[in-house]
Design an enzyme around this catalytic site. Structure first.
Site, PDB file in Angstrom:
ATOM      1  N   ARG A 127       0.847  -1.204   0.000  1.00 64.59           N
ATOM      2  CA  ARG A 127       0.000   0.000   0.000  1.00 64.59           C
ATOM      3  C   ARG A 127       0.873   1.241   0.000  1.00 64.59           C
ATOM      4  NH1 ARG A 127      -5.033   1.035   3.970  1.00 64.59           N
ATOM      5  NH2 ARG A 127      -3.585   0.680   5.691  1.00 64.59           N
ATOM      6  N   ARG A 160       2.931   4.017   4.852  1.00 66.35           N
ATOM      7  CA  ARG A 160       2.568   4.476   6.201  1.00 66.35           C
ATOM      8  C   ARG A 160       3.383   3.735   7.255  1.00 66.35           C
ATOM      9  NH1 ARG A 160      -3.849   4.022   6.171  1.00 66.35           N
ATOM     10  NH2 ARG A 160      -3.424   3.270   8.256  1.00 66.35           N
ATOM     11  N   ARG A 171      -2.214  -4.575  14.622  1.00 61.72           N
ATOM     12  CA  ARG A 171      -3.508  -4.041  14.187  1.00 61.72           C
ATOM     13  C   ARG A 171      -4.516  -5.147  13.898  1.00 61.72           C
ATOM     14  NH1 ARG A 171      -1.740  -0.571   9.409  1.00 61.72           N
ATOM     15  NH2 ARG A 171      -3.878   0.151   9.304  1.00 61.72           N
TER      16      ARG A 171
HETATM   17  P1  ADP Z   1      -6.901   1.103   7.863  1.00 59.62           P
HETATM   18  O1  ADP Z   1      -7.389   1.842   6.638  1.00 59.62           O
HETATM   19  O2  ADP Z   1      -5.672   0.373   7.575  1.00 59.62           O
HETATM   20  O3  ADP Z   1      -7.943   0.249   8.479  1.00 59.62           O
HETATM   21  P2  ADP Z   1      -7.208   3.631   9.179  1.00 59.62           P
HETATM   22  O4  ADP Z   1      -6.632   4.653   8.305  1.00 59.62           O
HETATM   23  O5  ADP Z   1      -8.678   3.451   9.157  1.00 59.62           O
HETATM   24  O6  ADP Z   1      -6.492   2.235   8.885  1.00 59.62           O
HETATM   25  O7  ADP Z   1      -6.787   3.871  10.682  1.00 59.62           O
HETATM   26  C1  ADP Z   1      -5.421   4.071  11.027  1.00 59.62           C
HETATM   27  C2  ADP Z   1      -5.326   4.180  12.543  1.00 59.62           C
HETATM   28  O8  ADP Z   1      -6.094   5.314  12.987  1.00 59.62           O
HETATM   29  C3  ADP Z   1      -5.894   3.007  13.318  1.00 59.62           C
HETATM   30  O9  ADP Z   1      -4.949   1.947  13.466  1.00 59.62           O
HETATM   31  C4  ADP Z   1      -6.219   3.672  14.660  1.00 59.62           C
HETATM   32  O10 ADP Z   1      -5.045   3.877  15.425  1.00 59.62           O
HETATM   33  C5  ADP Z   1      -6.725   5.047  14.232  1.00 59.62           C
HETATM   34  N1  ADP Z   1      -8.186   5.042  14.039  1.00 59.62           N
HETATM   35  C6  ADP Z   1      -8.871   5.277  12.884  1.00 59.62           C
HETATM   36  N2  ADP Z   1     -10.192   5.202  13.068  1.00 59.62           N
HETATM   37  C7  ADP Z   1     -10.369   4.890  14.381  1.00 59.62           C
HETATM   38  C8  ADP Z   1     -11.509   4.643  15.203  1.00 59.62           C
HETATM   39  N3  ADP Z   1     -12.753   4.684  14.704  1.00 59.62           N
HETATM   40  N4  ADP Z   1     -11.298   4.352  16.511  1.00 59.62           N
HETATM   41  C9  ADP Z   1     -10.067   4.315  17.036  1.00 59.62           C
HETATM   42  N5  ADP Z   1      -8.954   4.511  16.323  1.00 59.62           N
HETATM   43  C10 ADP Z   1      -9.090   4.801  15.005  1.00 59.62           C
HETATM   44  P1  ADP Z   2      -8.441  -0.296   4.234  1.00 55.18           P
HETATM   45  O1  ADP Z   2      -9.021   1.077   4.060  1.00 55.18           O
HETATM   46  O2  ADP Z   2      -9.459  -1.334   4.577  1.00 55.18           O
HETATM   47  O3  ADP Z   2      -7.281  -0.314   5.177  1.00 55.18           O
HETATM   48  P2  ADP Z   2      -7.406   0.047   1.508  1.00 55.18           P
HETATM   49  O4  ADP Z   2      -8.593   0.392   0.688  1.00 55.18           O
HETATM   50  O5  ADP Z   2      -6.458   1.123   1.836  1.00 55.18           O
HETATM   51  O6  ADP Z   2      -7.862  -0.765   2.827  1.00 55.18           O
HETATM   52  O7  ADP Z   2      -6.637  -1.133   0.760  1.00 55.18           O
HETATM   53  C1  ADP Z   2      -5.415  -1.680   1.291  1.00 55.18           C
HETATM   54  C2  ADP Z   2      -4.418  -1.911   0.150  1.00 55.18           C
HETATM   55  O8  ADP Z   2      -4.876  -2.981  -0.677  1.00 55.18           O
HETATM   56  C3  ADP Z   2      -4.253  -0.705  -0.760  1.00 55.18           C
HETATM   57  O9  ADP Z   2      -2.919  -0.688  -1.225  1.00 55.18           O
HETATM   58  C4  ADP Z   2      -5.225  -0.992  -1.913  1.00 55.18           C
HETATM   59  O10 ADP Z   2      -4.810  -0.373  -3.134  1.00 55.18           O
HETATM   60  C5  ADP Z   2      -5.177  -2.511  -2.003  1.00 55.18           C
HETATM   61  N1  ADP Z   2      -6.467  -3.123  -2.342  1.00 55.18           N
HETATM   62  C6  ADP Z   2      -7.718  -2.720  -2.001  1.00 55.18           C
HETATM   63  N2  ADP Z   2      -8.664  -3.556  -2.495  1.00 55.18           N
HETATM   64  C7  ADP Z   2      -7.985  -4.533  -3.159  1.00 55.18           C
HETATM   65  C8  ADP Z   2      -8.397  -5.701  -3.894  1.00 55.18           C
HETATM   66  N3  ADP Z   2      -9.705  -6.041  -4.022  1.00 55.18           N
HETATM   67  N4  ADP Z   2      -7.420  -6.467  -4.433  1.00 55.18           N
HETATM   68  C9  ADP Z   2      -6.107  -6.137  -4.284  1.00 55.18           C
HETATM   69  N5  ADP Z   2      -5.657  -5.058  -3.620  1.00 55.18           N
HETATM   70  C10 ADP Z   2      -6.581  -4.265  -3.062  1.00 55.18           C
END
Ligand code: ADP
Ligand code: ADP
Ligand code: ZN
Length: 214
Positions: A127, A160, A171
């Site tokens: 990612r 990230r 996580r």
């Molecule tokens: P991902 O897309 O990989 O699921 P996010 O961008 O949604 O990650 O979140 C990154 C980090 O921000 C989380 O690991 C957490 O530390 C914090 N975070 C985001 N949304 C929430 C929430 N609703 N409650 C608590 N922590 C949050």
């Molecule tokens: P989340 O918000 O749940 O943490 P993201 O949308 O950021 O997840 O996706 C995580 C990573 O996987 C990103 O690099 C994204 O481009 C990739 N990704 C998302 N959906 C798919 C899929 N269906 N197949 C392969 N890679 C994906």
């Protein structure tokens, strides 16, 4: 239409939330993006959130709930919204329900994007994120047109800090302990729909659209 995206870190919530927002013309609200913008801007909230995020832990509910409850009261949310990364705990889900019920409405769908842990670890290392506009890429599955540059805003893309494998493992544990119980919570409310998140991005989206309807 009020939609919640559920799923493990890296399941594709952000990727699909952007598409849902555009298809249904509703705002995309990502708590992760809001926190990252606050960290970048050096705000008090950003300073508080950063230590939790860097360690792969959840930011405490008290710092998250008011933020979202205030955001969904804004004018642009009157026809709905797609929440990406919120709620992540039962108390957050209850706070959301309370806010929505207070105006006589309800959440329409909780979309669970199902991806097994093994697939997550490899996906996360590829990612690349734009910390300026929130766009997300994948070096293999969704590469930017120009390497390491955001297609949308031209900023440099980053891996990230919390996407490094050690933190991803934490996580995932946090997800299983604190967020996965929401699947039962929304099943009990009859609004849970599940899609197979291991399919390609377009197929995942067409499955979501079929479940949400026009
Ligand atoms: P991902 O897309 O990989 O699921 P996010 O961008 O949604 O990650 O979140 C990154 C980090 O921000 C989380 O690991 C957490 O530390 C914090 N975070 C985001 N949304 C929430 C929430 N609703 N409650 C608590 N922590 C949050
Ligand atoms: P989340 O918000 O749940 O943490 P993201 O949308 O950021 O997840 O996706 C995580 C990573 O996987 C990103 O690099 C994204 O481009 C990739 N990704 C998302 N959906 C798919 C899929 N269906 N197949 C392969 N890679 C994906
Ligand atoms: Zn960008």
């Amino acid at each position: 239409m009020k939609v919640i995206m559920l799923g493990a870190p890296g399941a594709g919530k952000g990727t699909q939330a952007v598409r849902v927002a555009s298809a249904y013309q509703i705002p995309h609200i990502s708590t992760g993006d809001i926190f990252r913008a606050n960290i970048k801007g050096g705000t008090e909230l950003g300073k508080k959130a950063k230590e939790y995020m860097d360690a792969g832990n959840l930011v405490p509910d008290e710092l998250v709930c008011d933020l979202v409850v205030d955001r969904i009261k804004k004018e642009d949310c009157k026809n709905g919204y797609v929440l990406d990364g919120f709620p992540r705990t039962i108390p957050q889900a209850e706070a959301l329900d309370k806010a929505v019920e207070a105006i006589g409405e309800k959440v329409d769908f909780a979309v669970n994007i199902d991806v097994p842990d093994e697939a997550i670890i490899t996906r996360m290392s590829g990612r690349r994120a734009c910390l300026t506009c929130g766009a997300t890429y994948h070096i293999e599955y969704n590469p930017p047109k120009k390497a390491d540059i955001c297609d949308t805003c031209g900023s440099a893309l980053v891996l990230r800090e919390d996407d490094k494998p050690e933190t991803v493992k934490t996580r995932l544990n946090v997800y299983h302990e604190q967020t996965q119980p929401l699947i039962d919570y929304y099943t009990g409310k009859n609004i849970l729909v599940t899609v197979d998140g291991t399919q390609n991005m377009d197929k995942v989206f067409s499955d979501i659209k079929a479940l949400l309807g026009e």
